[in-house]
Scaffold this active site. Sequence first.
Site, PDB file in Angstrom:
ATOM      1  N   ASP A 148      81.137 -75.660  -6.851  1.00 55.95           N
ATOM      2  CA  ASP A 148      81.060 -76.842  -7.711  1.00 55.95           C
ATOM      3  C   ASP A 148      81.615 -76.544  -9.093  1.00 55.95           C
ATOM      4  OD1 ASP A 148      78.936 -75.087  -8.132  1.00 55.95           O
ATOM      5  OD2 ASP A 148      77.561 -76.636  -8.796  1.00 55.95           O
TER       6      ASP A 148
ATOM      7  N   ARG B 174      78.250 -72.145 -15.033  1.00 58.20           N
ATOM      8  CA  ARG B 174      76.809 -72.151 -15.294  1.00 58.20           C
ATOM      9  C   ARG B 174      76.048 -71.419 -14.178  1.00 58.20           C
ATOM     10  NH1 ARG B 174      76.700 -78.487 -14.370  1.00 58.20           N
ATOM     11  NH2 ARG B 174      76.397 -78.573 -12.115  1.00 58.20           N
ATOM     12  N   ASP B 175      74.738 -71.500 -14.241  1.00 56.68           N
ATOM     13  CA  ASP B 175      73.912 -70.787 -13.254  1.00 56.68           C
ATOM     14  C   ASP B 175      73.879 -71.573 -11.937  1.00 56.68           C
ATOM     15  OD1 ASP B 175      72.583 -72.973 -14.194  1.00 56.68           O
ATOM     16  OD2 ASP B 175      70.720 -71.932 -14.690  1.00 56.68           O
ATOM     17  N   GLU B 176      75.045 -71.725 -11.335  1.00 56.44           N
ATOM     18  CA  GLU B 176      75.116 -72.502 -10.103  1.00 56.44           C
ATOM     19  C   GLU B 176      76.229 -71.922  -9.216  1.00 56.44           C
ATOM     20  OE1 GLU B 176      74.400 -76.571 -10.741  1.00 56.44           O
ATOM     21  OE2 GLU B 176      74.244 -76.995  -8.622  1.00 56.44           O
TER      22      GLU B 176
ATOM     23  N   ASP C 287      81.180 -81.617  -2.728  1.00 61.15           N
ATOM     24  CA  ASP C 287      82.310 -81.442  -3.640  1.00 61.15           C
ATOM     25  C   ASP C 287      83.587 -81.130  -2.863  1.00 61.15           C
ATOM     26  OD1 ASP C 287      79.723 -80.978  -4.853  1.00 61.15           O
ATOM     27  OD2 ASP C 287      80.775 -80.438  -6.690  1.00 61.15           O
TER      28      ASP C 287
ATOM     29  N   TRP D 149      77.592 -85.207   1.656  1.00 61.27           N
ATOM     30  CA  TRP D 149      77.499 -83.753   1.517  1.00 61.27           C
ATOM     31  C   TRP D 149      77.535 -83.120   2.922  1.00 61.27           C
ATOM     32  CZ3 TRP D 149      77.081 -86.667  -2.554  1.00 61.27           C
ATOM     33  CH2 TRP D 149      77.283 -86.126  -3.812  1.00 61.27           C
TER      34      TRP D 149
ATOM     35  N   GLU E 180      82.981 -82.412 -14.804  1.00 59.89           N
ATOM     36  CA  GLU E 180      81.972 -82.860 -13.848  1.00 59.89           C
ATOM     37  C   GLU E 180      81.654 -84.338 -14.054  1.00 59.89           C
ATOM     38  OE1 GLU E 180      78.230 -80.844 -14.295  1.00 59.89           O
ATOM     39  OE2 GLU E 180      77.596 -81.447 -12.277  1.00 59.89           O
TER      40      GLU E 180
ATOM     41  N   HIS F  61      84.853 -79.000 -12.709  1.00 67.10           N
ATOM     42  CA  HIS F  61      84.299 -79.466 -11.436  1.00 67.10           C
ATOM     43  C   HIS F  61      85.437 -80.239 -10.763  1.00 67.10           C
ATOM     44  CE1 HIS F  61      79.941 -78.891 -11.462  1.00 67.10           C
ATOM     45  NE2 HIS F  61      79.793 -79.793 -10.505  1.00 67.10           N
TER      46      HIS F  61
HETATM   47  C1  BGC Z   1      76.478 -79.745  -8.503  1.00 72.65           C
HETATM   48  C2  BGC Z   1      77.311 -80.781  -7.842  1.00 72.65           C
HETATM   49  C3  BGC Z   1      76.633 -81.060  -6.539  1.00 72.65           C
HETATM   50  C4  BGC Z   1      75.364 -81.741  -6.938  1.00 72.65           C
HETATM   51  C5  BGC Z   1      74.575 -82.352  -5.847  1.00 72.65           C
HETATM   52  C6  BGC Z   1      75.178 -80.355  -8.828  1.00 72.65           C
HETATM   53  O1  BGC Z   1      74.328 -79.506  -9.463  1.00 72.65           O
HETATM   54  O2  BGC Z   1      77.107 -79.179  -9.600  1.00 72.65           O
HETATM   55  O3  BGC Z   1      78.622 -80.742  -7.952  1.00 72.65           O
HETATM   56  O4  BGC Z   1      77.376 -81.673  -5.582  1.00 72.65           O
HETATM   57  O5  BGC Z   1      74.570 -80.923  -7.730  1.00 72.65           O
HETATM   58  O6  BGC Z   1      74.522 -83.629  -6.096  1.00 72.65           O
END
Ligand code: BGC
Length: 857
Positions: A459, A463-465, A472, A526, A739, A760
């Site tokens: 995504d 960041r912390d992800e 996506d 998703w 994003e 994003h």
């Molecule tokens: C992500 C998105 C992801 C979403 C879920 C976010 O935190 O960065 O791109 O699809 O959460 O809705």
Amino acid sequence: MPHVTALTVSAPAFEHHREPIGIGESAPRLSWTVETGIPGWRQRAYEIELSDGTVTGPVESEQPVLVPWPGPELTSRERRGARVRVHGHDGSVSDWSPWSWAETGLLEPADWQAGAAGPPLELLGVPDGPALLLRRDFTVRGPIDRARLYVTAHGTYEAELNGRVVGDDVLSPGWTSYGHRLRYRTHDVTELLHEGANAIGATLADGWYRGRVGFLGGKTNIYGERTALIAQLEITYADGSTDLVVTDDGWRCAPGPVTTASLYEGEHHDARLLPAGWSEPGFDDASWLPADVLRHDPATLVAPSGPPVRRTETLSPVAVLTGPQGETILDFGQNIAGRLRIRVQGPAGHTVTLHHAEVLEDGALALRPLRSAVAEDRYTLRGDGTPEEWEPRFTTHGFRYAQIDGWPGELDPSDVQAVVCHTDMRRIGDFACSDPLLTRLHDNVVWSMRGNFVDLPTDCPQRDERLGWTGDIQVFAPTAAFLFDCTGPLASWLADLAAEQAELGSVPHYVPWVPLAFDTIPTAAWGDAAVLVPWTLYQRSGDLDLLRRQYTSMKAWVDQIASLTGDDHLWDEGFQFGDWLDPAAPPEDPGKARTDHALVATAYHAWTTTILAQTAELLGHDADARHYAELAQAVREAFRGEFVTPSGRLACDTQTAYALALTIDLLDGPAQRERAGRRLVELVAGDEHRIGTGFVGTPLVCDALASAGAYDTVYELLQQRNCPSWLYPVTMGATTIWERWDSLLPDGSVNPGEMTSFNHYALGAVADFLHRTVAGLAPAAPGYRRLRIAPRPGGDLTHASARLDTPYGPASVSWTLEDGTLTVTATVPPGADAEVDLPGSAVREVGAGTHTFTAAL
Ligand code: BGC
């Protein structure tokens, strides 16, 4: 025999590999392209010769893409050459292509003698702690014919042989669903060895295996508490004998210079702690501790299906800025995924700190969007009076700006470079047009793809992800597949998706799955990635085997939703992300979209069921094909019953609702479609031609308008600069796709929402429309065996162009509009053909070659 020299055949490619060493396929399919000036040339037959003496003789087939392996199946470590010759329908015969070579990796679990050598507990710090060194000496007995290193890790590693780094991949082994599939790499290390004493070593960091991953605090030790290296060095001597050097209890470990290595936190390197010569022979490791041999399952080890992450470009600072507190901030002019490389000289023990951010706010680094990712690297100098070069090796950041603290003396900006790191895919597609902002938007999409294919499709990179969010890539896959050859990397990700799905009973929100805040509840758009991503890749690459491999996963997804929705076929219960980041959703509630979640979910159910029916038909599963076609019909009817008025208005009066209904073909007949199209135009006009869609509607809204013939509205939307729009971020200086439509607010402040990334790719999914419809280069048959050349000029554009290296070879469309005359030049690669559909003209058919058309507009 005519035209012998007028045909040139490329050296064949093996599967989707860029570098076919260590491949996992025992019968790799072959593809080639033909270059010829013969108009309309088509292949009638091909001949393949393999280096083992296999010759096919002419095989009557027009197929040059992913042709079956003609020889005996390869076993482990086998190297095979292949070359091709083609015959045209016109009687032309090419010369033989150059040879190309592939070599298999270790195909059987039993090929692995290597254990997993892990640092002993005494050395292992807390997760995201120090990277540790492992080494051992070995002897090369005589002249070498060849040597291969098969290597992977629980953690991330950098291997060395005799003081030299092996390979140019970074962050290996990347991130897969390690419990199911752990990729190893194969390196030809023949040149790194010499007769006599040798040494092998590796630096081992926690990476995704043990380090922190995920939001809301994330998780550590996801795959295990102990990191380990799995390495198997196979030496084949000139006399045919072999030696193996494998990770076992003969390896020794010690701390090294990397005192902290974390994907999110960054890396700290104290150059004074580097044991000089540690990966060279004769190094005294008596004080090092023996490695523990840990359990690992060789059955999970798989060869890569695509390229690794590499350093793909280096950027110099474009400006040196001074922050509000006097900080030195470098601007690299481009938001990227990667890290810095510095050259520095100063006193021993002095520390330089590098802090990364995507944007500035009030002249300082905007760190809030990183949430809990610290993104700070530190280098402590060795200080021996010579310049020191350093680049962190076990971390990556999403950034455009870097604050440099503690630089000894005057900073020369040329001493700091930004190193772009991502999956080293081949660039295959491009787009440009006369509107510089639209062209920059496209460049931003390319950069967001580069920033988010850091081994897996993520995504965001900062960041912390940085998770493999399914939604996506689901919306972005058509764009991705045009810009870069991503079939190999995405095939690996899809294999993970299928493995996780089989284990969890549903397609998780992101792959690899890490249980964080919520369960693996099925969510539309998703989870639908399970069906739509393979389908997109098939359309673009022609790889039917990919669909075959994913079929069980595709079917399980549709079956799951079918049983969930029951007899009314409406998917109207349970959690949904819906039209995520609808511009009307408040910053703190990005899921609060105007479009009913049930409408989105039911539309997607109809869509993926239809695709599954088509897939079943292609694969010859006739009963399935009938069943899913009927089911898709039933879902469509249910959709109409619930959400569509007889005249063609929708229960949800939003851009996204109409975009779905029109593009997924959910309406009943031309009258409903006409009404829906008209209503969409009214809605967009009512929004002053600003975008009103989130993740779900954004990739579809232009196609929906185009299907209604509303090109004026399409271009009003595409060229809109007011917020929200695609070009608003460009006017605000964006160099990647954000994003949110307004990640940066018009006053230059950062959107207060928790989720505010500046990299994003999802909203960049519109690039696919730029390629297909603005420039006019679209696939009309899988793998671009047939092109659709159908540009639709509009707005104030006076030219647009797209080019693509299709599986058949380079294709392009380029148009100019002058004094009401549209001139289109299009190239169709040999072996393919095209339908040409220009405004106001009848559809024409053309074959291979370069063609020019004109039309009065
Ligand atoms: C992500 C998105 C992801 C979403 C879920 C976010 O935190 O960065 O791109 O699809 O959460 O809705």
